[in-house]
Design a protein around this motif. Structure first.
Motif, PDB file in Angstrom:
ATOM      1  N   GLU A 104       2.529   9.147  -6.430  1.00  0.00           N
ATOM      2  CA  GLU A 104       3.097  10.487  -6.203  1.00  0.00           C
ATOM      3  C   GLU A 104       4.147  10.845  -7.248  1.00  0.00           C
ATOM      4  OE1 GLU A 104       2.772  10.384  -1.304  1.00  0.00           O
ATOM      5  OE2 GLU A 104       4.715  10.141  -2.320  1.00  0.00           O
ATOM      6  N   LYS A 116       0.835  -1.210   0.000  1.00  0.00           N
ATOM      7  CA  LYS A 116       0.000   0.000   0.000  1.00  0.00           C
ATOM      8  C   LYS A 116       0.866   1.255   0.000  1.00  0.00           C
ATOM      9  CE  LYS A 116      -4.073   1.846   2.374  1.00  0.00           C
ATOM     10  NZ  LYS A 116      -4.991   1.653   3.527  1.00  0.00           N
ATOM     11  N   GLN A 117       1.899   1.268   0.828  1.00  0.00           N
ATOM     12  CA  GLN A 117       2.845   2.396   0.835  1.00  0.00           C
ATOM     13  C   GLN A 117       3.476   2.586  -0.532  1.00  0.00           C
ATOM     14  OE1 GLN A 117       5.895   2.914   3.973  1.00  0.00           O
ATOM     15  NE2 GLN A 117       4.972   1.119   4.935  1.00  0.00           N
ATOM     16  N   TRP A 148       2.420   1.698  -3.485  1.00  0.00           N
ATOM     17  CA  TRP A 148       1.457   2.238  -4.453  1.00  0.00           C
ATOM     18  C   TRP A 148       1.314   3.754  -4.270  1.00  0.00           C
ATOM     19  CZ3 TRP A 148      -0.238   0.872  -8.911  1.00  0.00           C
ATOM     20  CH2 TRP A 148      -0.446  -0.465  -9.249  1.00  0.00           C
ATOM     21  N   ARG A 149       1.307   4.204  -3.021  1.00  0.00           N
ATOM     22  CA  ARG A 149       1.171   5.639  -2.762  1.00  0.00           C
ATOM     23  C   ARG A 149       2.356   6.409  -3.334  1.00  0.00           C
ATOM     24  NH1 ARG A 149       2.842   8.358   1.406  1.00  0.00           N
ATOM     25  NH2 ARG A 149       3.185   6.516   2.720  1.00  0.00           N
ATOM     26  N   HIS A 150       3.569   5.896  -3.094  1.00  0.00           N
ATOM     27  CA  HIS A 150       4.754   6.545  -3.644  1.00  0.00           C
ATOM     28  C   HIS A 150       4.752   6.484  -5.174  1.00  0.00           C
ATOM     29  CE1 HIS A 150       6.664   7.461   0.109  1.00  0.00           C
ATOM     30  NE2 HIS A 150       6.677   6.194   0.509  1.00  0.00           N
TER      31      HIS A 150
END
Length: 348
Positions: free
Chosen positions: A168, A160-161, A163-165
């Motif tokens: 971004e 999940k982290q 995917w967020r990066h």
DNA sequence: AAGTCGGGGCT
DNA sequence: AGCCCAGACTT
């Protein structure tokens, strides 16, 4: 544009891969096919299969119209055969639902079999220039190092982290190039063992490089030992040199492929074989081990030469006496194809 | 969250 | 000998 993307694109212009076969032309069908073939499979392995595939089936329509054996024959040796069956079904669904083309919406793409979030993102970004992130093995490795993220990337919280990066960093311009660039960086510079940080455009701001953690990031998958299974493969060969093959079911390994009849062990081989043909002596061939990712398979091949086909087993859709020519048009498991290619001549 | 699904390349 | 690779799907 963010610094990560700007530096990456600058690097890509000089050092990125721009001559991969699916980049020329870079249409949606070819991008899709390449993405499916590249799932868990290295680029060098895929290139030859890709070129053969698009030469025989150059368009989505031709794929949808092809029969399953043709598709699996083109996939034979590449592994993960469910991908080929999903690809084929998805092409037919595109004809039914989407006017014969791949949809351009994330949800509609992900609704097709074999297309998850990363593959859908790659298709939208590379074929259509739409701003969607990807998260494949390369990107996971690059980002877990760049941000210094410990923990196995397959774990949901870590993923999940990442995917967020990934989202971004994805810029608003040059999406197709950016998507290719981050994969190229992972494949050629930020490689798993001994990354070439001296050549990396992100080295100045990479956490793993700063802290000397490139050797331990990304965190390796928790190891597990795999079991061993064993079986006997029956080579029933008639006087004309034809071999009896059976089409495997939709579940389990080698689904949809044509393979040899099997017995639980060499002692049971004679019983099974006599139910399929009139046979003489059993001739054991050298045993071999085939390794899958989740188990090891010990195979004992047993040759029954001068087998006489029984009428009752000769004429079924899922069972066929094949000559050498026919073998080329069917999808066979890699070890079975090797076994048949190295078969001894028929004894007099 | 863990298991299933291939085959080959690399260390 | 073990690990990983342009992952997705099922249980």
């Amino acid at each position: 544009m963010n610094v990560f993307a700007r530096e990456l694109l600058r690097w890509y212009d000089h050092h990125g891969r721009k001559d991969l076969p699916w980049q020329h032309p870079r249409d949606a069908y070819r991008v899709w096919l390449s993405e499916i073939m590249l799932q868990q499979t290295q680029v060098v392995t895929v290139v030859g299969y890709f070129q053969r595939f698009v030469e025989r089936l150059p368009t989505l329509a031709s794929l949808a119209a092809a029969d399953e054996d043709t598709v699996l024959a083109l996939w034979s040796g590449l592994g993960y055969y469910r991908r080929a069956r999903f690809l084929h079904r998805a092409a037919q669904l595109c004809v039914e639902r989407h006017g014969g083309e791949l949809p351009r919406e994330l949800d509609a793409l992900m609704a097709l079999p074999g297309i998850g979030r990363s593959t859908a993102g790659a298709i939208l970004a590379q074929a259509h220039g739409l701003r969607f992130p990807i998260l494949d093995g390369n990107v996971k490795r690059v980002l877990s190092r760049y941000h210094g993220i410990a923990g196995f990337p397959g774990e949901s919280a870590i993923e999940k982290q990442l995917w967020r990066h990934a989202a971004e960093h994805t810029p608003a311009e040059r999406i197709a190039d950016y998507t290719q660039a981050i994969m190229d960086l992972g494949a050629t510079v930020c490689v798993r063992a001994k990354p070439l940080c001296l050549l990396c455009p992100q080295a100045a701001t990479c956490v793993a490089h700063r802290d000397g953690l490139t050797g331990v990031l990304p965190t390796a998958k928790p190891g597990k030992k795999i079991p061993t299974r064993s079986l006997a493969m029956l080579l029933l060969r008639d006087a004309r040199g034809r071999v009896l093959l059976e089409k495997r079911g939709p579940q389990g390994v080698w689904s949809g492929l044509w393979s040899l009849p099997e017995a639980t062990d060499p002692d049971a081989a004679g019983m099974v074989a006599s139910g399929l043909a009139r046979i003489g002596e059993a001739d054991p061939l050298p045993a071999f081990t085939h390794v899958f990712s989740h188990y090891r398979l010990d195979v004992s091949p047993i040759l029954f030469d001068h087998a006489a086909p029984l009428a009752t087993v000769a004429d079924r859709d899922d069972r066929r006496w094949c000559d050498r020519e026919e073998l080329a048009s069917l999808g066979l498991p890699a070890p079975v194809r090797t076994l048949l290619a190295n078969l001894p001549e028929i004894a007099p």
